[in-house]
Write a protein that holds these residues in place. Structure first.
Motif, short mmCIF file in Angstrom:
data_model
loop_
_atom_site.label_atom_id
_atom_site.label_comp_id
_atom_site.label_asym_id
_atom_site.label_seq_id
_atom_site.Cartn_x
_atom_site.Cartn_y
_atom_site.Cartn_z
N ILE A 443 0.39 -1.57 -0.20
CA ILE A 443 -0.24 0.25 0.05
C ILE A 443 0.97 1.50 -0.29
O ILE A 443 0.10 2.49 0.04
CB ILE A 443 -0.72 0.14 0.98
N TYR A 444 2.46 0.96 -0.76
CA TYR A 444 3.15 1.74 -0.36
C TYR A 444 2.42 3.45 -1.44
O TYR A 444 2.73 4.64 -0.66
CB TYR A 444 4.23 1.74 -1.44
N ASP A 445 2.02 3.09 -2.41
CA ASP A 445 1.46 4.37 -3.07
C ASP A 445 0.36 5.05 -2.27
O ASP A 445 0.32 6.74 -1.99
CB ASP A 445 0.93 4.15 -4.08
N GLN A 446 -0.56 4.83 -1.56
CA GLN A 446 -1.44 5.61 -0.23
C GLN A 446 -0.34 6.10 0.64
O GLN A 446 -1.08 7.02 0.61
CB GLN A 446 -2.88 4.37 0.17
N VAL A 447 0.40 5.80 1.36
CA VAL A 447 1.22 6.02 2.04
C VAL A 447 1.93 7.08 2.02
O VAL A 447 1.71 8.44 2.44
CB VAL A 447 1.97 4.64 2.67
N HIS A 448 2.17 7.03 0.28
CA HIS A 448 3.52 7.70 -0.30
C HIS A 448 2.50 9.35 -0.65
O HIS A 448 3.29 9.54 -0.49
CB HIS A 448 3.75 7.29 -0.93
N ASN A 449 1.00 8.86 -1.12
CA ASN A 449 0.49 10.21 -1.61
C ASN A 449 -0.35 11.09 -0.40
O ASN A 449 -0.96 11.82 -0.37
CB ASN A 449 -0.60 9.55 -2.52
N GLY A 450 -0.06 9.96 1.46
CA GLY A 450 -0.96 10.78 2.37
C GLY A 450 -1.85 10.56 3.33
O GLY A 450 -2.93 11.63 3.66
N TYR A 452 -2.08 7.83 4.87
CA TYR A 452 -2.38 8.13 6.27
C TYR A 452 -1.62 9.15 6.82
O TYR A 452 -0.63 9.83 6.48
CB TYR A 452 -1.72 7.24 6.40
N ASP A 453 -2.19 9.79 8.18
CA ASP A 453 -1.71 10.53 8.92
C ASP A 453 -0.59 10.26 9.81
O ASP A 453 0.31 10.62 9.98
CB ASP A 453 -2.93 11.54 10.30
N ILE A 454 -0.63 9.16 10.57
CA ILE A 454 0.19 8.82 11.38
C ILE A 454 0.98 7.56 10.98
O ILE A 454 0.09 6.39 10.80
CB ILE A 454 -0.13 9.00 13.28
N ILE A 455 2.15 6.89 10.52
CA ILE A 455 2.32 5.67 10.65
C ILE A 455 3.42 5.48 11.48
O ILE A 455 4.64 5.77 12.18
CB ILE A 455 3.65 6.28 9.32
N ILE A 456 3.05 4.19 11.82
CA ILE A 456 3.78 3.48 12.69
C ILE A 456 4.49 2.16 12.81
O ILE A 456 4.17 1.93 11.89
CB ILE A 456 3.25 3.24 14.77
N GLY A 457 5.50 2.16 12.87
CA GLY A 457 6.56 1.03 12.41
C GLY A 457 7.41 0.74 12.97
O GLY A 457 8.13 1.61 14.39
N THR A 458 8.51 -0.81 13.06
CA THR A 458 9.69 -1.52 13.44
C THR A 458 10.28 -0.27 12.35
O THR A 458 9.91 -0.31 11.30
CB THR A 458 9.28 -3.04 13.57
N GLN A 459 11.94 -1.67 12.34
CA GLN A 459 13.18 -0.82 11.26
C GLN A 459 12.28 -0.57 9.76
O GLN A 459 12.57 -0.54 8.91
CB GLN A 459 13.79 -1.83 11.08
N MET A 460 11.16 -1.86 9.58
CA MET A 460 10.70 -2.13 8.47
C MET A 460 10.24 -0.68 7.86
O MET A 460 10.37 -0.24 6.28
CB MET A 460 9.32 -2.84 8.57
N PRO A 468 6.81 12.19 1.30
CA PRO A 468 7.34 12.98 1.11
C PRO A 468 6.27 14.02 2.07
O PRO A 468 6.46 15.33 2.05
CB PRO A 468 6.58 13.51 -0.76
N LYS A 469 5.04 14.14 3.11
CA LYS A 469 4.48 14.54 3.21
C LYS A 469 4.90 14.50 4.98
O LYS A 469 3.85 14.93 5.82
CB LYS A 469 3.42 14.39 2.96
N LEU A 470 6.12 13.63 5.06
CA LEU A 470 6.68 14.10 6.24
C LEU A 470 6.46 15.42 7.19
O LEU A 470 7.58 15.92 6.52
CB LEU A 470 7.87 13.28 6.44
N THR A 471 6.06 15.37 8.82
CA THR A 471 6.71 16.65 8.71
C THR A 471 6.80 16.50 10.29
O THR A 471 7.25 17.83 10.85
CB THR A 471 5.62 17.57 9.52
#
Ligand code: ADP
Ligand code: ZN
Ligand code: ZN
Length: 645
Positions: A443-450, A452-460, A468-471
């Motif tokens: 689902i990289y494209d969806q994440v990339h396009n913004g 999702y507001d909050i992304i939580i994860g391990t080293q993955m 690009p929308k990361l602040t």
């Protein structure tokens, strides 16, 4: 009649060496043949022509392919068996694809070709200079030490083009399949016919791709994981290893090897990484083979402000047990501005420890004797080592009090906390528990396009992906790995923190980074925040020298496992004495042998494990020790281990 030495894919009566066969036909070195072995037959690789021996020989049954293996692979065969002391048959099995004698249907087009989308990024000045430095350096292995975002992929593409133009093949290694997508996409835009290898391919597909490579007389571009080194391409001119610090380049089953070392004996090799392993940096420094790239490919005016937050100062944690007020406020701002927040934590599940506060009982796996991790969403306890699951205890099995407590926090707990703090946010979690169809690469494209507001994860989430929308970026506990009593803990921590920070620094936006830690003053965390590899390198190098660790020594880890503690102690002491006595008798110097001690994971279902560490200045001396050890199923060994746990 002709006589040949053949390396078989199987061991025969414990013999693990080349065997002599006869053949009416003339054969080439590297040819793959079927040979009789005992009452059966097996596959083997012709390694040498030889004289008629005094004993009787059997005939080679048939040749499987006209084309012999390329020279770099027959060289790898003996080098691996010797350098890593792994069974020759295991190397033959690694080099040849499974089911090589089976007939396969023809490869369909869609298996090799994928459409390409053109991108044109003319090389910038810094990249051109790096390429010139690489090409004018005669060292065999060159370290391309380029910061995250310096555009190493662009350099790889140019080097690949130049290699192909010389009529030579090139192999590009990537640490894992989720990563391949981006490098593959970039390469597909520039090359017609690349060979892509990955673990999801069936035996049949892999065999066919392998066969096509073997038969091809054209130079090829191959991209894949460490095993892609065994692609039988003709005229190998260059190997590029991306993210060369990743542990995925170490194979810990027979044949045990480091892809970096193997690559450098097969061809000219480029190691690309922002955070080189101390040992690689040291070796390349000795050979004057480091190319530095310190400039971002895309210049930007964006800023990334880093704040360090002390997890011990509980005043920071009034709104959440483990997410600081400052981080919460920044996420709030990002939500208002419709930008993204990325939260990194290297522990999955809900709580890593479950204990009884009354008597100290701890919930452990029956099989591994390691702490079970609570997964609150499934209401189960999971063992992250063997994968078994158990019911959640409601009272203590020892003292029967209801005083069971779940301690610490994992990504699932962070996800729950985020839902509580930000009920309207769209939240995604990526870790090893994520369903296959919801994985980040899917689902990289969806994440990339913004989306999702909050992304939580391990080293993955730390590797290769671009947000690009990361602040807002948060590291929940930067020291989580530092406390592991292992020589590689600090190095792994530095790499991980640098990589995570790199997600924000790829910068399309101004961003705020919050690094929470129980040890904010720790040098490793300080160096990582300052992006100060040079000082980190010297700091760690000095430690390694003091404690006689790589790159100053070669390591051999010997472990013994027996059902009872008494037997393991008795046997490992005997082994220790034998080694010490031998070293003395043979006058093997510059050797350090640590007395037997329990392994980090001392108790498992198989019994008790103890270990001895041998450190030697010369690898030849280390191998001398290795060779006197009886190989029994109770002894495990690791040459050049990347961890001593
Ligand atoms: P690295 O692997 O070194 O971290 P990448 O290869 O992912 O960096 O490149 C970072 C970004 O810079 C990518 O978006 C890439 O397309 C872009 N880039 C690389 N080289 C150039 C260039 N010469 N001109 C413009 N953009 C570039
Ligand atoms: Zn277990
Ligand atoms: Zn109890």
């Amino acid at each position: 009649m002709n006589y040949y030495l053949v390396a078989p894919a199987k061991t025969f009566h414990q013999t693990d060496n080349v065997l002599t066969y006869s053949s009416a036909e003339k054969l080439a070195i590297g040819q793959i043949v079927e040979i009789p072995l005992g009452k059966q037959s097996c596959i083997g690789i012709v390694t040498q022509k030889t004289e008629q021996p005094e004993f009787e020989t059997k005939n080679i049954i048939r040749t499987i392919y006209e084309q012999p293996l390329p020279k770099h692979l027959t060289k790898a065969l003996f080098w691996l068996a010797n350098y890593y002391r792994c069974p020759l048959s295991s190397v033959v099995q690694a080099i040849l694809p499974r089911g090589i004698t089976k007939k396969r249907r023809n490869l369909t087009q869609s298996d090799t070709k994928t459409p390409s989308e053109p991108v044109a990024n003319p090389l910038n000045e810094a990249q051109l200079r790096a390429i010139a430095e690489i090409e004018s350096n005669s060292a065999n292995t060159i370290l391309l030490h380029g910061i995250t975002g310096s555009g190493k992929t662009n350099i790889y593409i140019e080097l690949a083009k130049r290699t192909l133009a010389k009529g030579q093949s090139i192999i590009i290694l990537v640490p894992e399949i989720a990563l391949t997508s981006q490098i593959v996409r970039n390469f597909q835009a520039h090359f017609q016919d690349i060979v892509i290898l990955h673990s999801a391919q069936t035996e049949s597909i892999r065999h066919q791709i392998w066969e096509k490579s073997l038969k091809s007389t054209e130079p090829q571009v191959v991209i894949g994981p460490r095993s892609a080194l065994f692609a039988p391409v003709q005229n190998l001119g260059l190997i590029i290893i991306d993210e060369a610090h990743e542990p995925a380049y170490q194979q810990d089953q027979n044949p045990k090897y480091s892809a970096l070392r193997l690559a450098s004996i097969m061809s000219k090799t480029i190691l690309g990484t922002a955070t080189p392993l101390i040992s690689d940096y040291y070796i390349c420094e000795q050979h004057k083979a480091i190319v530095e790239l310190n400039q971002l490919a895309i210049k930007n005016e964006k800023t990334a402000k880093i704040s360090l937050i002390d997890l011990k100062e509980r005043g920071n944690f009034s709104r959440s047990r483990f997410i600081s007020r400052q981080l919460i406020e920044s996420i709030q701002n990002s939500l208002q501005n419709h930008t993204q927040s990325l939260i990194f934590h290297n522990r999955r599940g809900s709580a890593p420890l479950t204990v009884c506060d009354q008597c100290g009982w701890q919930s452990l796996c029956d099989n591994c004797f390691l702490p079970l991790v609570l997964h609150a969403d499934e209401f189960k306890m999971h063992c992250h080592t063997c994968g078994r699951s158990f019911p959640v205890p409601t009272s203590c099995p020892e003292c029967h009090n209801a005083s069971i407590h779940h301690k610490g926090f994992g990504t699932k707990a962070i996800e729950d906390e985020m839902h509580r703090l930000f009920p309207h946010a769209k939240i995604a979690r990526f870790d090893a528990d994520t369903d296959a169809d919801q994985r980040l690469d899917k689902i990289y494209d969806q994440v990339h396009n913004g989306n999702y507001d909050i992304i939580i994860g391990t080293q993955m989430i730390a590797k290769g992906f671009d947000f690009p929308k990361l602040t807002t970026l948060g590291i929940i506990q930067a020291d989580s790995q530092l406390s592991l009593p292992d020589f590689s803990s600090e190095e792994r921590s530095y790499q991980l923190i640098t990589q995570v920070i790199g997600r924000a620094k790829r910068g399309h936006q101004n961003s705020e980074i919050f690094i929470q830690s129980f040890q904010p003053e720790h040098q490793v965390i300080q160096y990582a925040i300052q992006n100060n590899y040079a000082d980190f390198y010297h700091y760690l190098l000095e430690k390694r020298q003091k404690s006689k660790l790589p790159p100053y020594t070669f390591l051999l880890k010997l472990s013994m496992t027996y059902k009872t503690e008494a037997i393991v102690v008795k046997n490992i002491r005997a082994l220790y004495k034998k080694i010490v006595r031998y070293a003395k008798a043979e006058q093997i110097t510059q050797l350090a042998i640590t007395p037997p001690m329990p392994a980090f994971h001392e108790r498992t279902n198989s019994g008790y494990t103890w270990q001895i560490i041998v450190k030697a200045k010369s690898r030849t001396n280390l191998l001398k020790i290795f060779d006197i050890i009886d190989k029994s199923p109770y002894i495990h060994f690791a040459l050049d281990p990347i961890t001593l746990l």
